[in-house]
Design an enzyme around this catalytic site. Structure first.
Site, PDB file in Angstrom:
ATOM      1  N   SER A  10       0.825  -1.204   0.000  1.00 20.27           N
ATOM      2  CA  SER A  10       0.000   0.000   0.000  1.00 20.27           C
ATOM      3  C   SER A  10       0.864   1.261   0.000  1.00 20.27           C
ATOM      4  O   SER A  10       0.368   2.345  -0.299  1.00 20.27           O
ATOM      5  CB  SER A  10      -0.881   0.011   1.245  1.00 20.27           C
ATOM      6  OG  SER A  10      -0.056  -0.080   2.397  1.00 20.27           O
ATOM      7  N   TYR A  15      -4.225   0.778   3.897  1.00 22.79           N
ATOM      8  CA  TYR A  15      -5.129  -0.325   3.604  1.00 22.79           C
ATOM      9  C   TYR A  15      -5.758  -0.862   4.898  1.00 22.79           C
ATOM     10  O   TYR A  15      -6.857  -1.388   4.881  1.00 22.79           O
ATOM     11  CB  TYR A  15      -4.378  -1.488   2.938  1.00 22.79           C
ATOM     12  CG  TYR A  15      -4.120  -1.343   1.454  1.00 22.79           C
ATOM     13  CD1 TYR A  15      -4.346  -0.149   0.779  1.00 22.79           C
ATOM     14  CD2 TYR A  15      -3.640  -2.429   0.727  1.00 22.79           C
ATOM     15  CE1 TYR A  15      -4.089  -0.042  -0.581  1.00 22.79           C
ATOM     16  CE2 TYR A  15      -3.392  -2.331  -0.640  1.00 22.79           C
ATOM     17  CZ  TYR A  15      -3.616  -1.135  -1.283  1.00 22.79           C
ATOM     18  OH  TYR A  15      -3.366  -1.035  -2.635  1.00 22.79           O
ATOM     19  N   GLY A  16      -5.009  -0.743   5.975  1.00 18.86           N
ATOM     20  CA  GLY A  16      -5.401  -1.382   7.236  1.00 18.86           C
ATOM     21  C   GLY A  16      -6.752  -0.966   7.776  1.00 18.86           C
ATOM     22  O   GLY A  16      -7.377  -1.680   8.560  1.00 18.86           O
ATOM     23  N   CYS A  30       2.970  -6.840   1.907  1.00 18.64           N
ATOM     24  CA  CYS A  30       1.962  -6.162   2.712  1.00 18.64           C
ATOM     25  C   CYS A  30       1.189  -7.248   3.461  1.00 18.64           C
ATOM     26  O   CYS A  30       0.610  -8.148   2.829  1.00 18.64           O
ATOM     27  CB  CYS A  30       1.027  -5.379   1.804  1.00 18.64           C
ATOM     28  SG  CYS A  30      -0.373  -4.618   2.668  1.00 18.64           S
ATOM     29  N   ASN A  31       1.205  -7.168   4.774  1.00 19.39           N
ATOM     30  CA  ASN A  31       0.512  -8.181   5.586  1.00 19.39           C
ATOM     31  C   ASN A  31      -0.991  -8.108   5.364  1.00 19.39           C
ATOM     32  O   ASN A  31      -1.677  -9.123   5.275  1.00 19.39           O
ATOM     33  CB  ASN A  31       0.818  -7.960   7.063  1.00 19.39           C
ATOM     34  CG  ASN A  31       2.269  -8.213   7.387  1.00 19.39           C
ATOM     35  OD1 ASN A  31       2.640  -9.298   7.812  1.00 19.39           O
ATOM     36  ND2 ASN A  31       3.128  -7.223   7.159  1.00 19.39           N
ATOM     37  N   CYS A  73       3.643  -5.584  10.038  1.00 20.68           N
ATOM     38  CA  CYS A  73       3.292  -4.624   8.989  1.00 20.68           C
ATOM     39  C   CYS A  73       4.626  -4.227   8.389  1.00 20.68           C
ATOM     40  O   CYS A  73       5.583  -3.941   9.126  1.00 20.68           O
ATOM     41  CB  CYS A  73       2.589  -3.406   9.592  1.00 20.68           C
ATOM     42  SG  CYS A  73       2.441  -2.014   8.453  1.00 20.68           S
ATOM     43  N   THR A  74       4.702  -4.216   7.059  1.00 20.00           N
ATOM     44  CA  THR A  74       6.010  -4.000   6.430  1.00 20.00           C
ATOM     45  C   THR A  74       6.541  -2.579   6.618  1.00 20.00           C
ATOM     46  O   THR A  74       7.697  -2.312   6.303  1.00 20.00           O
ATOM     47  CB  THR A  74       5.935  -4.349   4.928  1.00 20.00           C
ATOM     48  OG1 THR A  74       4.824  -3.645   4.342  1.00 20.00           O
ATOM     49  CG2 THR A  74       5.756  -5.842   4.732  1.00 20.00           C
TER      50      THR A  74
HETATM   51  N1  DGL Z   1       2.365  -2.228   4.936  1.00 16.25           N
HETATM   52  C1  DGL Z   1       1.058  -2.768   5.104  1.00 16.25           C
HETATM   53  C2  DGL Z   1       1.088  -4.091   5.857  1.00 16.25           C
HETATM   54  O1  DGL Z   1       2.097  -4.746   5.917  1.00 16.25           O
HETATM   55  C3  DGL Z   1       0.021  -1.934   5.754  1.00 16.25           C
HETATM   56  C4  DGL Z   1      -0.056  -0.498   5.690  1.00 16.25           C
HETATM   57  C5  DGL Z   1      -1.476  -0.010   5.490  1.00 16.25           C
HETATM   58  O2  DGL Z   1      -2.273   0.033   6.431  1.00 16.25           O
HETATM   59  O3  DGL Z   1      -1.754   0.315   4.351  1.00 16.25           O
HETATM   60  O4  DGL Z   1       0.066  -4.517   6.356  1.00 16.25           O
END
Ligand code: DGL
Length: 262
Positions: free
Chosen positions: A11, A42-43, A73-74, A183-184
């Site tokens: 994201s 995205y979360g 992205c998790n 979360c990355t």
């Molecule tokens: N980097 C995304 C992850 O690993 C999340 C960031 C977001 O909330 O967009 O879940």
């Protein structure tokens, strides 16, 4: 041999922490990364929104002729990977299994904590994966919705530290010895995480394991890049290029980092 690039998506700039590990692990491989900065975070979105946005990034990467796609992205891994995998023959790999395996290997007292987005925590993404692999492990999950916007806005460590301290407060009385950066984006503030946690807690960045796993997979399939140091890395964003370039240069320690807007 397969000289096509590896695709990675997120994201936002968090996925660059995964790209960084891939470049270190597989210097011959070329990569194409897309960060959907226009729609971050995205979360906090619905599953349908996350799936549709992720699908668009997958389609973009497929148009770049990638040999496989890493969901760096998790949130997208948990929500969208399985359904999108049904729509394409290109192999999709998510971060959650890798993070779980690495944490299970690391914990000595069989208590793992996971910090992630609201969606990752509420769907028990890691708890389900970890307990399926080892039911004896206790998993404590925590949502940290305030961190990603701060990281994306290049907040200073001084701004981040009090928010992180407050976020991690519910973990204070827990006895975990391993914490997954679920979360990355979080490896970008790994130092601050370490500052807020007891010394005996090991921090797990799932990207280490996924980079190793991907290399092994490519080797097993005879699909590694055989043009030494093809080393071409392309970066795309749906968001503000200036902002992304500043963060990208820091994360990858590359002053020439240059993203293209799509
Ligand atoms: N980097 C995304 C992850 O690993 C999340 C960031 C977001 O909330 O967009 O879940």
């Amino acid at each position: 041999m397969d000289n096509r690039p590896i695709g990675l998506l997120d994201s936002g700039v968090g996925g660059l922490t995964v790209v960084k590990k891939f470049i270190a692990q597989m210097p011959n491989e070329a990569t194409v990364f897309i960060g959907d900065n226009a729609h971050i975070p995205y979360g906090d979105k619905t599953k349908d929104e996350i799936t549709e946005l992720t699908r668009q990034s997958v389609e973009f990467l497929l148009s770049k002729n990638v040999k496989l796609i890493i969901f760096a992205c998790n949130t997208a891994t948990k929500v969208a990977l399985d359904s999108i995998q049904n729509e394409t023959n290109t192999k999709l790999i998510g971060v959650i299994k890798s993070g779980s395996i690495a944490a299970i290997r690391a914990t000595k007292n069989k208590h793992i904590a996971v910090v992630g987005t609201q969606m990752t925590a509420s769907l028990h993404a890691y708890k389900k994966e970890i307990t399926a692999l080892d039911p004896a492990i206790e998993v404590t999950e925590l949502a940290a919705p305030k961190l990603v916007p701060l990281i994306e806005n290049n907040a200073t460590p001084a701004d981040i530290l009090p928010v992180l301290t407050e976020t991690l407060e519910p973990l204070q009385k827990k006895s975990f010895d391993t914490l997954i950066l679920g979360c990355t984006h979080y490896p970008i503030i790994q130092k601050q995480f370490a500052q807020c946690l007891p010394n005996n807690v090991q921090l797990i960045n799932p990207a280490d394991e996924i980079a190793r796993y991907t290399e092994e997979l490519l080797q097993t399939k005879g699909a590694t890049c055989e043009r030494p140091n093809l080393g071409k890395h392309e970066y795309f964003t749906t968001g503000d290029v200036k902002k992304v370039n500043k963060l990208g240069a820091q994360i990858l320690a590359d002053p020439n980092f240059n993203a293209i807007q799509v």
